[in-house]
Scaffold this motif. Sequence first.
Motif, PDB file in Angstrom:
ATOM      1  N   ASP A  57       6.385  -4.202   1.648  1.00 54.06           N
ATOM      2  CA  ASP A  57       5.749  -5.314   2.369  1.00 54.06           C
ATOM      3  C   ASP A  57       5.762  -5.067   3.880  1.00 54.06           C
ATOM      4  O   ASP A  57       4.768  -5.303   4.567  1.00 54.06           O
ATOM      5  CB  ASP A  57       6.447  -6.638   2.060  1.00 54.06           C
ATOM      6  N   ARG A  61       2.555  -4.665   6.425  1.00 53.65           N
ATOM      7  CA  ARG A  61       2.407  -5.458   7.646  1.00 53.65           C
ATOM      8  C   ARG A  61       2.299  -4.555   8.874  1.00 53.65           C
ATOM      9  O   ARG A  61       1.487  -4.798   9.768  1.00 53.65           O
ATOM     10  CB  ARG A  61       3.592  -6.415   7.814  1.00 53.65           C
ATOM     11  N   ARG A  64      -1.104  -2.976   8.951  1.00 53.47           N
ATOM     12  CA  ARG A  64      -2.125  -3.987   9.204  1.00 53.47           C
ATOM     13  C   ARG A  64      -2.098  -4.451  10.658  1.00 53.47           C
ATOM     14  O   ARG A  64      -3.141  -4.799  11.226  1.00 53.47           O
ATOM     15  CB  ARG A  64      -1.894  -5.187   8.279  1.00 53.47           C
TER      16      ARG A  64
END
Length: 106
Positions: A57, A61, A64
């Motif tokens: 995760d 992130r 991104r």
Amino acid sequence: MLLPAKAEVARQLRRYRAWERVMLAAPDDRTVRATFEDSGYTLCVLMGKRCAREAADAAERYLRANQVARLKEPDVERPRPAAVGRRAPAVDRRAPAAERRSPAGR
């Protein structure tokens, strides 16, 4: 904190996701499970997390964040260099020869 290279994070995240799919397809295969766990461990070390899911995760992130930052930047034109082959003449900024003296000549 020193951040890992985005290319390496992306590569390790793809590796982790690929082995995750293989492990879910063959959960009883010990070799597949070991390789999946190794890829998860590598991602944990890279992202500074204790759990492979948290590391995945965090990696998503992190990858991104750069894309969102690029979208938010205003479009600013960069100055363009002068045309190739056309240079301004060099300017000699030294003192005239009559005023220049060698330190040995004093």
